[in-house]
Design an enzyme around this catalytic site. Structure first.
Site, PDB file in Angstrom:
ATOM      1  N   GLY A 196      54.953  22.449  24.610  1.00  0.00           N
ATOM      2  CA  GLY A 196      54.270  22.826  23.262  1.00  0.00           C
ATOM      3  C   GLY A 196      55.429  23.065  22.457  1.00  0.00           C
TER       4      GLY A 196
ATOM      5  N   GLU B 126      56.194  19.817  20.883  1.00  0.00           N
ATOM      6  CA  GLU B 126      55.287  19.589  19.995  1.00  0.00           C
ATOM      7  C   GLU B 126      55.089  20.114  18.763  1.00  0.00           C
ATOM      8  OE1 GLU B 126      52.243  20.422  23.224  1.00  0.00           O
ATOM      9  OE2 GLU B 126      51.698  18.291  22.840  1.00  0.00           O
TER      10      GLU B 126
HETATM   11  C1  HXC Z   1      56.392  31.254  30.475  1.00  0.00           C
HETATM   12  C2  HXC Z   1      58.429  30.748  30.527  1.00  0.00           C
HETATM   13  C3  HXC Z   1      58.337  29.347  30.271  1.00  0.00           C
HETATM   14  C4  HXC Z   1      56.940  28.913  29.809  1.00  0.00           C
HETATM   15  C5  HXC Z   1      60.375  29.594  30.845  1.00  0.00           C
HETATM   16  N1  HXC Z   1      59.902  30.820  30.998  1.00  0.00           N
HETATM   17  N2  HXC Z   1      59.629  28.719  30.386  1.00  0.00           N
HETATM   18  N3  HXC Z   1      57.322  31.489  30.617  1.00  0.00           N
HETATM   19  N4  HXC Z   1      56.075  29.987  30.117  1.00  0.00           N
HETATM   20  N5  HXC Z   1      56.748  27.741  29.167  1.00  0.00           N
HETATM   21  C6  HXC Z   1      60.510  32.125  31.783  1.00  0.00           C
HETATM   22  C7  HXC Z   1      60.829  32.017  33.100  1.00  0.00           C
HETATM   23  O1  HXC Z   1      59.592  32.303  33.796  1.00  0.00           O
HETATM   24  C8  HXC Z   1      61.829  33.177  33.410  1.00  0.00           C
HETATM   25  O2  HXC Z   1      60.990  34.491  33.240  1.00  0.00           O
HETATM   26  C9  HXC Z   1      62.527  33.046  31.911  1.00  0.00           C
HETATM   27  O3  HXC Z   1      61.551  32.417  31.054  1.00  0.00           O
HETATM   28  C10 HXC Z   1      63.752  31.985  32.254  1.00  0.00           C
HETATM   29  O4  HXC Z   1      63.432  30.905  32.695  1.00  0.00           O
HETATM   30  P1  HXC Z   1      64.271  30.273  33.834  1.00  0.00           P
HETATM   31  O5  HXC Z   1      63.233  29.333  34.283  1.00  0.00           O
HETATM   32  O6  HXC Z   1      64.781  31.588  34.820  1.00  0.00           O
HETATM   33  O7  HXC Z   1      65.536  29.581  32.933  1.00  0.00           O
HETATM   34  P2  HXC Z   1      66.455  28.469  33.539  1.00  0.00           P
HETATM   35  O8  HXC Z   1      66.703  28.204  34.944  1.00  0.00           O
HETATM   36  O9  HXC Z   1      67.539  28.089  32.428  1.00  0.00           O
HETATM   37  O10 HXC Z   1      65.292  27.067  32.994  1.00  0.00           O
HETATM   38  C11 HXC Z   1      64.991  26.547  31.909  1.00  0.00           C
HETATM   39  C12 HXC Z   1      63.670  25.784  31.764  1.00  0.00           C
HETATM   40  C13 HXC Z   1      62.779  26.259  32.719  1.00  0.00           C
HETATM   41  C14 HXC Z   1      64.035  24.289  32.165  1.00  0.00           C
HETATM   42  C15 HXC Z   1      63.305  25.644  30.482  1.00  0.00           C
HETATM   43  O11 HXC Z   1      62.231  27.664  32.289  1.00  0.00           O
HETATM   44  C16 HXC Z   1      61.561  25.507  32.585  1.00  0.00           C
HETATM   45  O12 HXC Z   1      61.164  24.550  33.004  1.00  0.00           O
HETATM   46  N6  HXC Z   1      60.308  26.036  31.951  1.00  0.00           N
HETATM   47  C17 HXC Z   1      59.148  25.424  31.871  1.00  0.00           C
HETATM   48  C18 HXC Z   1      59.128  24.359  30.916  1.00  0.00           C
HETATM   49  C19 HXC Z   1      57.493  23.626  30.863  1.00  0.00           C
HETATM   50  O13 HXC Z   1      56.959  23.580  31.932  1.00  0.00           O
HETATM   51  N7  HXC Z   1      57.100  23.745  29.725  1.00  0.00           N
HETATM   52  C20 HXC Z   1      55.615  23.284  29.356  1.00  0.00           C
HETATM   53  C21 HXC Z   1      54.699  24.333  29.481  1.00  0.00           C
HETATM   54  S1  HXC Z   1      53.098  23.952  29.507  1.00  0.00           S
HETATM   55  P3  HXC Z   1      61.534  35.482  34.262  1.00  0.00           P
HETATM   56  O14 HXC Z   1      60.558  36.385  34.230  1.00  0.00           O
HETATM   57  O15 HXC Z   1      61.579  34.882  35.897  1.00  0.00           O
HETATM   58  O16 HXC Z   1      62.808  35.693  33.920  1.00  0.00           O
HETATM   59  C22 HXC Z   1      52.706  23.445  27.600  1.00  0.00           C
HETATM   60  C23 HXC Z   1      51.608  22.820  27.397  1.00  0.00           C
HETATM   61  C24 HXC Z   1      51.279  22.693  25.941  1.00  0.00           C
HETATM   62  O17 HXC Z   1      53.735  23.714  26.995  1.00  0.00           O
HETATM   63  C25 HXC Z   1      49.945  22.471  25.329  1.00  0.00           C
HETATM   64  C26 HXC Z   1      49.688  22.659  24.090  1.00  0.00           C
HETATM   65  C27 HXC Z   1      49.778  24.551  23.773  1.00  0.00           C
END
Ligand code: HXC
Length: 258
Positions: A109, A112
């Site tokens: 998102g 997006e």
């Molecule tokens: C909730 C999130 C998050 C997310 C990161 N965090 N991304 N929380 N939703 N999308 C949180 C982690 O849980 C963590 O919390 C803190 O942020 C730091 O993240 P880390 O993973 O520890 O950091 P890092 O190792 O540096 O990795 C960074 C990252 C990874 C590569 C960006 O966080 C990641 O892959 N995030 C998810 C990305 C993703 O899948 N996005 C798409 C989501 S679905 P804690 O509490 O553990 O410290 C989507 C659908 C959209 O977007 C549809 C329309 C609306």
């Protein structure tokens, strides 16, 4: 207005909105998106503001929709609720230019959201991606539609099907971002672009945004027709007279609507 998930500032004629949920890498939950919509709408209605910048932190523009708040949603929660309906639609209704100033992760998102802005200035550490496939879901705020238009079908398929990230250089090569700057220069560059836009005639700025957006929504012939009508409409503004006269008189233009 009191916001918890964003910071709102004005810098002369530029409204700056900073996504601010650092512990979750600016994951986009309902509250953040609702606040963002309110702030964008307020700037759009504010005559003193002519351009808007949307930015995040050095580590993340936004790492996507908030997975923690989505995980237990049912189909009906997503279909009936505000999630990616009302909250995510507001930015499309904003008439003034919105520049995305992107550092760090712009994923899911977050990516997006950058594509809903009018153009993207990226820091050299920016990373773009649509990793939803890794969560067994798909982009839901326009990623499968805007990405192919921005970077070609082949690259969009690659990004959405593998979930890989694109760095700033690849994003610029592919046409997703308009400029790359060193991280420490990001806001300076975005403000410079926004101030340049804010110094122009506002009616011309609004007509350009509307006309370029038409190119996404209509046939070439219809788009060219719309552009011609907008071009003709500029001749009904005082600013067009001033802009052309100033050029001929070799002096800076003093636009009334800027
Ligand atoms: C909730 C999130 C998050 C997310 C990161 N965090 N991304 N929380 N939703 N999308 C949180 C982690 O849980 C963590 O919390 C803190 O942020 C730091 O993240 P880390 O993973 O520890 O950091 P890092 O190792 O540096 O990795 C960074 C990252 C990874 C590569 C960006 O966080 C990641 O892959 N995030 C998810 C990305 C993703 O899948 N996005 C798409 C989501 S679905 P804690 O509490 O553990 O410290 C989507 C659908 C959209 O977007 C549809 C329309 C609306």
């Amino acid at each position: 207005m009191n916001f918890e998930c964003i910071i709102v500032e004005t810098k002369e004629k530029v409204g700056v909105i900073t996504l601010n949920r650092p512990k979750a890498l600016n994951a986009l939950n309902d509250q953040l998106m609702s606040e963002l919509g309110q702030a964008l709408t307020a700037f759009d209605h504010d005559d003193a503001i002519h351009c808007i910048i949307l930015t995040g932190s050095e580590k993340a523009f936004a790492a996507g929709a908030d997975i923690a708040s989505m995980v237990d949603y049912t189909f009906m929660d997503t279909y009936k609720g505000n999630f990616i309906t009302r909250n995510w639609e507001t930015i499309r209704t904003i008439r003034k230019p919105v520049i995305a100033a992107v550092a760090g992760y712009a994923l899911g998102g977050g990516c997006e959201l950058t594509m809903m802005c009018d153009f993207i200035i990226a820091a050299d550490n920016a990373k773009f991606g649509q990793p939803e496939i890794k969560l067994a879901t798909i982009p839901g705020a326009g990623g499968t539609q805007r990405l192919p238009r921005a970077i070609s079908k082949s690259k969009a398929m690659d990004m959405c099907l593998t979930g890989r990230m694109m760095d700033a250089a690849e994003a610029e090569r592919a046409g997703l971002v308009s400029r790359i700057v060193p991280l420490e220069m990001l806001m300076e560059e975005a403000l410079s672009a926004a101030n340049t836009i804010a110094s122009m005639s506002l009616p011309a700025v609004l007509m350009i945004k509307e006309s370029v957006n038409r190119s996404y929504e209509t046939t070439l012939a219809e788009g060219v027709h719309f552009e011609r009508r907008m071009f003709q409409a500029t001749f009904g503004t005082e600013d067009q007279k001033e802009g052309m006269r100033a050029f001929l008189e070799k002096r800076p233009a003093e636009f009334k609507h800027r």
